[in-house]
Design a protein around this motif. Structure first.
Motif, short mmCIF file in Angstrom:
data_model
loop_
_atom_site.label_atom_id
_atom_site.label_comp_id
_atom_site.label_asym_id
_atom_site.label_seq_id
_atom_site.Cartn_x
_atom_site.Cartn_y
_atom_site.Cartn_z
N ALA A 47 0.86 -1.18 0.00
CA ALA A 47 -0.04 -0.05 0.10
C ALA A 47 0.84 1.44 0.21
O ALA A 47 0.63 2.27 -0.75
CB ALA A 47 -0.99 -0.12 1.22
N HIS A 53 0.45 7.85 3.30
CA HIS A 53 -0.77 7.76 3.49
C HIS A 53 -0.93 7.71 5.02
O HIS A 53 -0.12 7.79 5.85
CB HIS A 53 -0.92 5.88 3.35
CG HIS A 53 -1.47 5.68 2.03
ND1 HIS A 53 -0.54 5.43 1.24
CD2 HIS A 53 -2.39 5.04 1.54
CE1 HIS A 53 -0.79 4.90 0.04
NE2 HIS A 53 -2.28 4.74 0.36
N ASP A 57 -6.41 6.27 6.13
CA ASP A 57 -6.15 5.91 4.72
C ASP A 57 -5.88 4.44 4.69
O ASP A 57 -6.32 3.55 4.11
CB ASP A 57 -5.43 6.82 3.89
CG ASP A 57 -5.84 8.36 3.89
OD1 ASP A 57 -7.18 8.34 4.02
OD2 ASP A 57 -5.10 9.21 3.63
N ARG A 60 -8.60 2.09 5.68
CA ARG A 60 -9.48 1.58 4.62
C ARG A 60 -8.85 1.00 3.60
O ARG A 60 -9.67 0.17 2.91
CB ARG A 60 -10.04 3.09 4.24
CG ARG A 60 -10.88 3.76 4.92
CD ARG A 60 -11.66 4.78 4.18
NE ARG A 60 -10.78 6.23 4.13
CZ ARG A 60 -10.47 7.11 4.95
NH1 ARG A 60 -11.03 6.85 6.06
NH2 ARG A 60 -9.68 8.06 4.60
N LYS A 61 -7.70 1.12 3.26
CA LYS A 61 -7.05 0.39 2.01
C LYS A 61 -6.81 -0.98 2.27
O LYS A 61 -7.02 -1.91 1.54
CB LYS A 61 -5.89 1.14 1.73
CG LYS A 61 -5.39 0.58 0.32
CD LYS A 61 -4.07 1.75 -0.08
CE LYS A 61 -3.81 1.33 -1.67
NZ LYS A 61 -3.03 2.52 -2.32
#
Length: 146
Positions: A47, A53, A57, A60-61
């Protein structure tokens, strides 16, 4: 050739020192290996390959990760030198996570593994299904008592 050269192969002690002793229970590289190759470690590194990030974030990812595991895994990766935690002086303070140069390097490697797994999923699933079919098949002439 002495015993050290025999046990370490052609590279001798220099190769051993570069590689570490991953197969030794006391080798500290095992802890790093656990951090990098854990489910959440791999997913967070991949990610973060896309750029910095914020915590929310990342949560959520990376579907399914608890807040506790996300925080713990980020702390491990930060301690290992792979993740940079940057606090911005705003109200409220904003925290952003990004990869260090070392993190970029390990991220590329785990991303390649994750890509390979995704591409190989049809073959992996076919293997799983075939194995399950063999395991659930009853032998000829044998009946289960129900």
């Amino acid at each position: 050739m002495d015993e050290t050269q025999v046990s370490t192969g052609a590279g001798g002690m220099a190769a051993l020192m570069r590689r570490g002793e991953l197969f030794s229970a006391a080798c500290p590289s095992r802890e790093v290996l656990q951090h990098v190759t854990s489910r959440w470690g791999v997913l967070l590194l991949v990610a973060l390959m896309a750029g910095p990030h914020r915590f929310s974030d990342l949560r959520r990812k990376v579907g399914g990760v608890s807040e506790k595991m996300l925080a713990q895994t980020l702390r491990w990766l930060e301690a290992d030198g792979f993740v940079l935690r940057q606090v911005h002086a705003t109200v409220p303070p904003q925290v952003e996570y990004s990869l260090t140069p070392l993190g970029q390097e390990v991220g590329q490697r785990v991303e390649a593994l994750a890509d390979w797994i995704e591409c190989a999923m049809p073959d992996i699933m076919a293997s799983r299904n075939a194995r399950e079919a063999v395991q659930t098949r009853e032998p000829v002439g044998v009946h289960r008592i129900r």
